[in-house]
Design an enzyme around this catalytic site. Structure first.
Site, PDB file in Angstrom:
ATOM      1  N   GLU A 170       0.914  -1.191  -0.134  1.00 29.79           N
ATOM      2  CA  GLU A 170      -0.023  -0.072  -0.139  1.00 29.79           C
ATOM      3  C   GLU A 170       0.840   1.360   0.132  1.00 29.79           C
ATOM      4  OE1 GLU A 170      -2.795  -0.460   3.257  1.00 29.79           O
ATOM      5  OE2 GLU A 170      -3.590  -2.270   2.285  1.00 29.79           O
ATOM      6  N   ARG A 197      -8.397  -1.517  -1.059  1.00 26.95           N
ATOM      7  CA  ARG A 197      -7.767  -3.084  -0.642  1.00 26.95           C
ATOM      8  C   ARG A 197      -6.237  -2.936  -0.961  1.00 26.95           C
ATOM      9  NH1 ARG A 197     -11.843  -6.755   1.149  1.00 26.95           N
ATOM     10  NH2 ARG A 197     -10.073  -7.604   2.053  1.00 26.95           N
ATOM     11  N   LYS A 213     -15.735  -1.673   2.691  1.00 30.33           N
ATOM     12  CA  LYS A 213     -14.884  -2.050   1.450  1.00 30.33           C
ATOM     13  C   LYS A 213     -16.037  -2.559   0.655  1.00 30.33           C
ATOM     14  CE  LYS A 213     -10.603  -3.332   3.899  1.00 30.33           C
ATOM     15  NZ  LYS A 213      -9.856  -4.426   4.420  1.00 30.33           N
TER      16      LYS A 213
END
Length: 431
Positions: A208, A369, A340
């Site tokens: 990420e 995600r 999400k």
């Protein structure tokens, strides 16, 4: 304004996400020639109760992670039903797909197939009406720019190091605007990189965009972030706060929490006390998945201890599912839900979860995600529903930055109508 715009084509293809795994992209075409395109993300640490992400399982293709079955479901079963429907009736579109699937967890058609179609329909509708996606979803009331929950140190499943907790994040709740919040985070990110380098740590990044140094302990991650905040010229606990995502389901074994990197195994009570100590020592404003997804007793202990002063976010606990969220509300556990889209599989069900949370006084944090694409839907969604908080990674890696850049565009478009709530976004705790 038009009240019926016919869907004339629904088409899916297999593309790649940011972790080099296949995912689903869907195009929906309307009678006026307008097209909506949406790509679906994928998680690394997934909750056991998430809707099913349909994978092919053919080890000779993409190590079994292909999504051609999901693509075929879109191009045949789903397309056959949706062509001819009104793209403006999102509820009917999503309801049709849910009924077509017929399972509790989207196991037949795949949540990845259904979500791609659901979002592409919303985008096509917005494009046809000449509206921004956040305006189409949220109407005239969608105007709140979110506080970023920015992952800058990765551990757990998101990195190859000995840090047990999965994410260490910063939240610029003291910023006056979204663009200033983004600037502050960017400056702290650069300061953290130089701080880690000076201490001899690796500055490679995780899934990420956060750094993944081989730190000595979980607490050291917080300490170096505090140092970076100060180095960038900001005050911890005033300008910028700390948020954690331990992803505790990943370290929950035989009823206890295994902090392997620290050589400790803790009971739920001890784990709760561990967070209490950290929250007393550092300006921690939010903890996500502090307890495992089925450790309801542990969640209750944690909520009773610090739920009045720390945002306690349920991700694996709630999986964007109204049934699990309803149980949590009744039991009085957590005070926030992570949203999400691919955990539940349709836009309508996602909006229902956000509404349920807000009615109960829980905040909603809209999230990416770890396996992402260039799709920016969540940036529009977070503004549309006035959630006030977004979690979409570090200010690095283009699939993360795409969301932040879209929010900058939305902020510019909203102009004086836009609102950045800062600490007021945390209406679930005493600040």
């Amino acid at each position: 304004m038009k009240n019926y715009i016919e869907i004339v084509d629904v088409y899916a293809r297999q593309i790649l996400d940011s972790r080099c795994n296949p995912t689903v992209e869907v195009e929906v075409e309307l009678e006026d020639g307008t097209v909506g395109v949406a790509a679906v993300p994928s998680g690394a640490s997934t909750g056991a109760f998430e809707a099913v992400e349909l994978r092919d399982g053919d080890k000779s293709q993409y190590l079994g992670k292909g999504v051609l079955k999901a693509v075929d479901n879109v191009n045949t079963t789903i397309a056959d039903e949706l062509v001819g429907m009104n793209v403006l009736d999102q509820v009917a579109i999503d309801k049709t797909m849910i009924e077509l699937d017929g399972t509790d967890n989207k196991a037949k058609l795949g949540a990845n197939a259904m979500l791609g179609v659901s979002l592409a329909c919303a985008k096509a509708a917005a494009n046809s009406l000449g509206m921004s996606l956040y305006q189409y979803i949220g109407g005239v009331n969608g105007k709140v720019l979110p506080v970023p929950m920015m992952n800058i140190i990765n551990g757990g499943k998101h990195a190859d190091n000995n840090v047990d907790l999965q994410e260490f994040m910063i939240m610029p709740a003291g910023a006056p605007s979204f663009s200033e919040a983004l600037r502050m985070c960017s400056e702290v990110y650069h300061a953290l990189k130089s701080t880690l380098k000076a201490q001899g740590y690796d500055t490679g990044v995780g899934d990420e965009g956060g750094f993944a140094p081989n730190l000595k302990s979980n607490e050291e991650a917080i300490v170096v972030i505090i140092e970076a905040i100060k180095k960038a010229g900001y005050t911890p606990g005033k300008d910028i706060f700390i948020a954690l995502d331990p992803a505790s389901s990943e370290i929950f074994e035989d009823g206890k929490y295994n902090l392997a990197g620290e050589g400790r195994v803790l009971t739920p009570e001890e784990m709760a006390n561990y967070y209490v100590e950290l929250a007393e020592k550092y300006p921690i404003i939010s903890i996500e998945d502090g307890m495992a997804e089925e450790d309801w007793d542990g969640w209750k202990i944690l909520t009773e201890k610090i739920g009045n002063k720390v945002q306690l976010v349920g991700d694996d606990l709630f999986v964007t599912n109204t049934e699990r969220l309803s149980k949590g509300i009744k039991l009085g556990v957590a005070n926030s839900i992570l949203i999400k889209l691919n955990q539940i599989g349709t836009l309508t069900e996602t909006l229902n979860a956000i509404e349920m949370a807000e009615r109960a006084g829980y905040t909603a944090v809209v999230s990416h995600r770890s396996g992402e694409t260039e799709d920016t839907t969540i940036a529009d969604l977070v503004v549309a529903v006035n959630a006030g908080q977004i979690k979409t990674g570090a200010p690095a890696r283009s699939e993360r930055v795409a969301k932040y850049n879209q929010l900058l565009r939305i902020e510019e478009e909203l102009n004086d109508m836009g609102e950045y709530r800062g600490l007021k976004a945390f209406y679930n705790i005493n600040k």
